[in-house]
Design a protein around this motif. Structure first.
Motif, PDB file in Angstrom:
ATOM      1  N   ARG A  57     -10.742   5.608  -1.896  1.00  0.00           N
ATOM      2  CA  ARG A  57     -11.738   4.723  -2.486  1.00  0.00           C
ATOM      3  C   ARG A  57     -11.147   3.428  -3.028  1.00  0.00           C
ATOM      4  NH1 ARG A  57     -14.564   9.086  -6.295  1.00  0.00           N
ATOM      5  NH2 ARG A  57     -12.408   9.851  -6.197  1.00  0.00           N
ATOM      6  N   ALA A  58      -9.936   3.469  -3.532  1.00  0.00           N
ATOM      7  CA  ALA A  58      -9.333   2.271  -4.108  1.00  0.00           C
ATOM      8  C   ALA A  58      -9.038   1.203  -3.063  1.00  0.00           C
ATOM      9  CB  ALA A  58      -8.045   2.641  -4.853  1.00  0.00           C
ATOM     10  N   TYR A  59      -8.978   1.596  -1.803  1.00  0.00           N
ATOM     11  CA  TYR A  59      -8.604   0.665  -0.738  1.00  0.00           C
ATOM     12  C   TYR A  59      -9.708   0.502   0.314  1.00  0.00           C
ATOM     13  CZ  TYR A  59      -4.094   1.874  -2.776  1.00  0.00           C
ATOM     14  OH  TYR A  59      -3.069   2.099  -3.649  1.00  0.00           O
ATOM     15  N   GLU A  60     -10.860   1.115   0.058  1.00  0.00           N
ATOM     16  CA  GLU A  60     -11.902   1.188   1.078  1.00  0.00           C
ATOM     17  C   GLU A  60     -12.385  -0.181   1.530  1.00  0.00           C
ATOM     18  OE1 GLU A  60     -15.891   3.920   1.904  1.00  0.00           O
ATOM     19  OE2 GLU A  60     -14.862   3.977  -0.036  1.00  0.00           O
ATOM     20  N   TRP A 110       0.827  -1.193   0.000  1.00  0.00           N
ATOM     21  CA  TRP A 110       0.000   0.000   0.000  1.00  0.00           C
ATOM     22  C   TRP A 110       0.871   1.256   0.000  1.00  0.00           C
ATOM     23  CZ3 TRP A 110      -4.212  -1.198   4.282  1.00  0.00           C
ATOM     24  CH2 TRP A 110      -5.135  -2.108   3.764  1.00  0.00           C
ATOM     25  N   ASP A 170      -9.543  10.745   0.131  1.00  0.00           N
ATOM     26  CA  ASP A 170      -9.859   9.893  -1.008  1.00  0.00           C
ATOM     27  C   ASP A 170      -9.077   8.577  -0.884  1.00  0.00           C
ATOM     28  OD1 ASP A 170     -10.608   8.752  -3.349  1.00  0.00           O
ATOM     29  OD2 ASP A 170      -9.621  10.204  -4.669  1.00  0.00           O
TER      30      ASP A 170
END
Length: 422
Positions: free
Chosen positions: A377-380, A119, A375
């Motif tokens: 969102r890609a890892y939410e 990540w 932001d």
């Protein structure tokens, strides 16, 4: 046919009754109340009942504010329960856990997430900050009990874990804000410098929270216990709901001034506790907050169990699970042990304190808050899975081990109350 409204009210009614009965039924057993409500939520949502969906991604605002409410009431209850006078030496274990164990835990967890999950630094730091707050509410054996007349009747383990939890809920906020700022910088948006973070997000906001907490506690203490006007001397004719008013007022004022409300609520409770220390009204206030806290905890953990049944762990990989397991089995115990080296308490006390770094409701709040501010969102979905898994491990591991471990310490006399030090 069973209706949605009827099913919801039935679940709420059964849950409230269980919240009242279970603490007595499960006393000294390796089964905790949070374990029961987690299991109940999971099993109930596996049944063919017309229940509303539980999805923190789409219902983020509800999750944020419900967990926020639970945390601040829990902080008020913790502060009102602590009998030990505030001081550098008396709270030495607390300062060690906050000043050493917490930053070490955040750094090591962020490193583990960055290495295992690949990540970005901002996302790894957010996960570490979200998992930073401890929560002994989920294992009641390791927190202090109700207010008493004696100032030094608390053993070191229960006091250390309760006071740590009371303060680190607020101290995790600067790290969450740092992660959000890093994410904004990575997305090309302007962000403050390191000096701005230190001055504004650390020193200024912490200062506001501390100032409002002390001020609110002093004002409420003088009014409740020492007011010349009997109508304002609520210790004589007020109910436990005064604690709720103190919680909301302290938190709301601090947040309006852009301070850390979590810190303010706990400091307000500790300051109020010092007024008329042996007065029975403290027990009234604590019992009221404890009942509300228990009810909210039951609702939230039932919801977590429902989320598990409907796919909370569907985005969990073995690498994400490894991060959660490393936190509980290696990172927190090692950081906690190192932080207490040469401090108060015996070797077994320090080991138990280091091990019981329980994760819970505060982590859910911080994750929901961060997703609303930054932001990610890609890892939410994956982050929700990792955090929920980590909480599940904590509830099962710490909930099952707390009763026998603490009982063993009590029998050996290693977990004795701390004597007064001048």
């Amino acid at each position: 046919m069973v209706t949605t409204t009827g099913a919801v009210y039935a679940c709420l009614g059964i849950g409230v009754l269980l919240a009242a009965v279970l603490p007595r039924l499960l006393f000294r057993l390796p089964v905790s109340v949070p374990m029961v409500f987690l299991a109940a939520g999971t099993v109930t949502y596996l049944l063919p009942l017309p229940l509303p969906s539980v999805d923190p991604v789409t219902d983020r605002i509800w999750v944020e504010h419900l967990t926020e409410l639970c945390v601040i009431i829990s902080l008020m209850g913790a502060g009102l329960a602590i009998n030990r006078p505030f001081g550098w030496r008396q709270w030495s274990t607390t300062w060690r856990l906050l000043g050493l164990a917490m930053p070490l835990t955040i750094g090591a967890t962020a490193l583990a997430a960055w290495w295992l999950l690949s990540w970005p630094l901002s996302v790894a730091l957010l996960l570490a900050a979200v998992l930073a707050p401890t929560d002994p509410v989920l294992a009641s054996e390791v927190r202090v009990g109700e207010p008493t007349d004696a100032e030094y009747d608390e053993d070191e383990v229960r006091f250390a874990l309760t006071s740590e939890a009371g303060l680190n809920d607020g101290l995790a906020f600067p790290f969450v804000l740092a992660a959000i700022a890093l994410a904004e910088a990575g997305g090309g948006r302007s962000t403050g410098s390191l000096s701005h973070w230190i001055v504004s997000d650390v020193l200024l906001r912490l200062g506001v929270g501390l100032a409002v907490g002390v001020g609110a506690g002093l004002l409420l203490g003088r009014m409740v216990f020492r007011s010349d006007t009997r109508s304002f001397r609520l210790s004589e004719n007020g109910g436990g709901f005064v604690a709720l008013g103190a919680t909301f007022a302290s938190y709301g004022i601090t947040e309006s001034l852009h301070g850390y409300g979590f810190l303010a609520v706990f400091v307000t409770a500790c300051t109020l506790r010092r007024f008329e220390h042996g007065h029975g009204y403290h027990k009234v206030l604590h019992e009221f907050t404890d009942q509300i806290e228990r009810l909210l905890m039951a609702v939230l953990l039932f919801g977590v169990g429902a989320f598990v049944a409907t796919g909370a762990l569907s985005h969990l990989t073995w690498r994400g699970a490894a991060v959660g397991l490393l936190l509980h089995l290696l990172i927190r115990p090692a950081s906690g042990w190192f932080a207490q080296f040469g401090g108060a308490g015996g070797r077994k006390e320090r080991l138990v304190t280091a091990f019981f770094g329980i994760r819970g409701i505060g982590s859910l709040f911080y994750l929901a808050y961060a997703f609303g501010e930054g932001d990610f969102r890609a890892y939410e979905n994956e982050m929700w899975s990792v955090v929920v898994f980590t909480i599940l491990v904590s509830v099962l591991l710490h909930g099952a081990s707390a009763p026998p471990v603490i009982a063993h310490l009590d029998r050996l006399g290693d977990n004795a109350p701390q004597t007064r030090t001048e």
